[in-house]
Scaffold this motif. Structure first.
Motif, short mmCIF file in Angstrom:
data_model
loop_
_atom_site.label_atom_id
_atom_site.label_comp_id
_atom_site.label_asym_id
_atom_site.label_seq_id
_atom_site.Cartn_x
_atom_site.Cartn_y
_atom_site.Cartn_z
N SER A 81 -12.14 -20.54 -30.92
CA SER A 81 -12.80 -21.69 -31.55
C SER A 81 -13.09 -22.80 -30.56
N VAL A 82 -12.47 -22.74 -29.38
CA VAL A 82 -12.64 -23.76 -28.34
C VAL A 82 -13.73 -23.36 -27.35
N THR A 83 -13.75 -22.08 -26.99
CA THR A 83 -14.65 -21.61 -25.92
C THR A 83 -15.81 -20.77 -26.43
N GLY A 84 -15.71 -20.26 -27.67
CA GLY A 84 -16.72 -19.33 -28.15
C GLY A 84 -16.54 -17.93 -27.61
N ARG A 85 -15.40 -17.68 -26.94
CA ARG A 85 -15.14 -16.37 -26.32
C ARG A 85 -13.71 -15.94 -26.62
N GLU A 86 -13.47 -14.62 -26.64
CA GLU A 86 -12.12 -14.10 -26.71
C GLU A 86 -11.64 -13.78 -25.30
N LEU A 87 -10.48 -14.35 -24.94
CA LEU A 87 -9.95 -14.21 -23.59
C LEU A 87 -8.55 -13.61 -23.61
N TRP A 88 -8.23 -12.84 -24.65
CA TRP A 88 -6.87 -12.33 -24.82
C TRP A 88 -6.46 -11.41 -23.68
N ALA A 89 -7.35 -10.53 -23.23
CA ALA A 89 -7.00 -9.60 -22.15
C ALA A 89 -6.71 -10.36 -20.86
N GLU A 90 -7.53 -11.35 -20.55
CA GLU A 90 -7.31 -12.14 -19.33
C GLU A 90 -6.00 -12.91 -19.42
N HIS A 91 -5.74 -13.53 -20.57
CA HIS A 91 -4.50 -14.29 -20.74
C HIS A 91 -3.27 -13.38 -20.63
N THR A 92 -3.35 -12.19 -21.18
CA THR A 92 -2.23 -11.25 -21.12
C THR A 92 -1.92 -10.85 -19.69
N GLU A 93 -2.94 -10.47 -18.95
CA GLU A 93 -2.73 -10.08 -17.54
C GLU A 93 -2.20 -11.25 -16.73
N PHE A 94 -2.75 -12.44 -16.96
CA PHE A 94 -2.33 -13.63 -16.23
C PHE A 94 -0.85 -13.92 -16.47
N LEU A 95 -0.44 -13.88 -17.72
CA LEU A 95 0.96 -14.16 -18.06
C LEU A 95 1.91 -13.16 -17.43
N ARG A 96 1.53 -11.91 -17.42
CA ARG A 96 2.41 -10.89 -16.83
C ARG A 96 2.61 -11.12 -15.34
N MET A 97 1.58 -11.66 -14.70
CA MET A 97 1.70 -11.95 -13.27
C MET A 97 2.49 -13.22 -13.02
N ALA A 98 2.31 -14.22 -13.88
CA ALA A 98 2.88 -15.55 -13.64
C ALA A 98 4.29 -15.72 -14.18
N ARG A 99 4.78 -14.80 -14.98
CA ARG A 99 6.04 -15.02 -15.69
C ARG A 99 7.25 -15.11 -14.78
N ARG A 100 7.12 -14.68 -13.52
CA ARG A 100 8.25 -14.80 -12.60
C ARG A 100 8.38 -16.21 -12.02
N LYS A 101 7.43 -17.06 -12.36
CA LYS A 101 7.47 -18.45 -11.94
C LYS A 101 8.03 -19.32 -13.07
N ASP A 102 8.20 -20.61 -12.81
CA ASP A 102 8.54 -21.58 -13.85
C ASP A 102 7.25 -21.82 -14.64
N ILE A 103 7.12 -21.13 -15.78
CA ILE A 103 5.86 -21.16 -16.51
C ILE A 103 6.06 -21.67 -17.92
N TYR A 104 5.10 -22.42 -18.39
CA TYR A 104 5.02 -22.73 -19.81
C TYR A 104 3.57 -22.60 -20.25
N VAL A 105 3.38 -22.39 -21.54
CA VAL A 105 2.06 -22.16 -22.09
C VAL A 105 1.71 -23.29 -23.05
N LYS A 106 0.48 -23.76 -22.97
CA LYS A 106 0.01 -24.86 -23.81
C LYS A 106 -1.21 -24.39 -24.59
N VAL A 107 -1.23 -24.70 -25.90
CA VAL A 107 -2.36 -24.38 -26.75
C VAL A 107 -2.84 -25.66 -27.42
#
Length: 244
Positions: A144-170
């Motif tokens: 509803s924000v971008t007009g696009r579905e980015l679930w696959a990109e977000h999933t891959e990104f999180l799997r790579m970044a989760r070893r860092k100090d990470i938080y997610v904002k919506v």
């Protein structure tokens, strides 16, 4: 290497896990998305100079011609870090990962931990800098924000970044649907784990985007708490206290 930058300054982090902490902000031009609530003029090539704060908190800026070299950028940042302790250096934008090679070059030159503020879609670019950064502040961008579905990109990104100090904002607004919000929660839970900090940020109304109601905010937090253990509702506090 040289890049066009918008501004370098010391201020109070207003969003997410480290809200209230003093940070040095480095704002990059350009973004690969177009969010309907965006309040930053980050169009590439439109900034002839970068506003560089001369001393931390002084709000006295020097206009420095673009582009700026990695060495000069590190020098400007380190002057602010020398003025007083800062919790981190926030790389923001726009989307800083459009400049991943430059980030890889500057990170070792700056004398504080590096925090990446990102839309969480540029996985190949994250791979280039994952060892250079300490904190990842990742947005999940709803359709509803971008007009696009980015679930696959977000999933891959999180799997790579989760070893860092990470938080997610919506960021949520009056347009946020249950289905897309639940999908965001599911992506975080499956890709990063139920312990990942999940920040619900009520939108600051802009560009005709309508604010979310207090009751709806509570409903969304309750939905997220069914799957995630640490769900917080935090607005853009920098707007409330009139900070940059």
């Amino acid at each position: 290497m040289e890049k066009r930058l918008i501004e370098i300054f010391s201020s109070i982090q207003g969003e997410g896990k480290y809200a209230g902490c003093r940070q040095v902000f480095v704002r990059f031009e350009g973004c690969n998305l177009c969010c309907n609530y965006c309040d930053t003029q980050h169009d590439p090539g439109t900034h002839a100079y970068c506003d560089v704060e001369k001393h931390a908190g002084s709000r006295k800026f020097e206009h420095v011609s673009n582009p700026i070299s990695s060495g000069d950028l590190a020098g400007y940042v380190n002057i602010l870090l020398h003025d007083l302790p800062h919790q981190a250096i926030a790389l923001t934008g726009g989307e800083p990962l459009l400049h991943a090679d430059f980030i890889h070059e500057i990170a070792p030159l700056m004398h504080a931990p590096v925090m990446l503020e990102t839309n969480g879609t540029l996985c190949a670019e994250l791979k280039k800098v994952i060892d250079d950064i300490s904190i990842v502040s990742m947005d999940i961008k709803l359709p509803s924000v971008t007009g696009r579905e980015l679930w696959a990109e977000h999933t891959e990104f999180l799997r790579m970044a989760r070893r860092k100090d990470i938080y997610v904002k919506v960021v949520v607004s009056n347009d946020t649907t249950d289905d897309e919000f639940d999908k965001a929660v599911s992506v975080v839970s499956n890709a990063s784990g139920a312990r990942t900090l999940f920040v619900i940020q009520p939108v600051t109304p802009v560009n005709g985007v309508e604010a979310i109601t207090p009751d709806r905010t509570l409903q969304l937090q309750a939905r997220a708490l069914r799957s995630l253990r640490d769900v917080r509702v935090l607005p853009q506090t920098q707007k409330m206290i009139n900070q940059m």
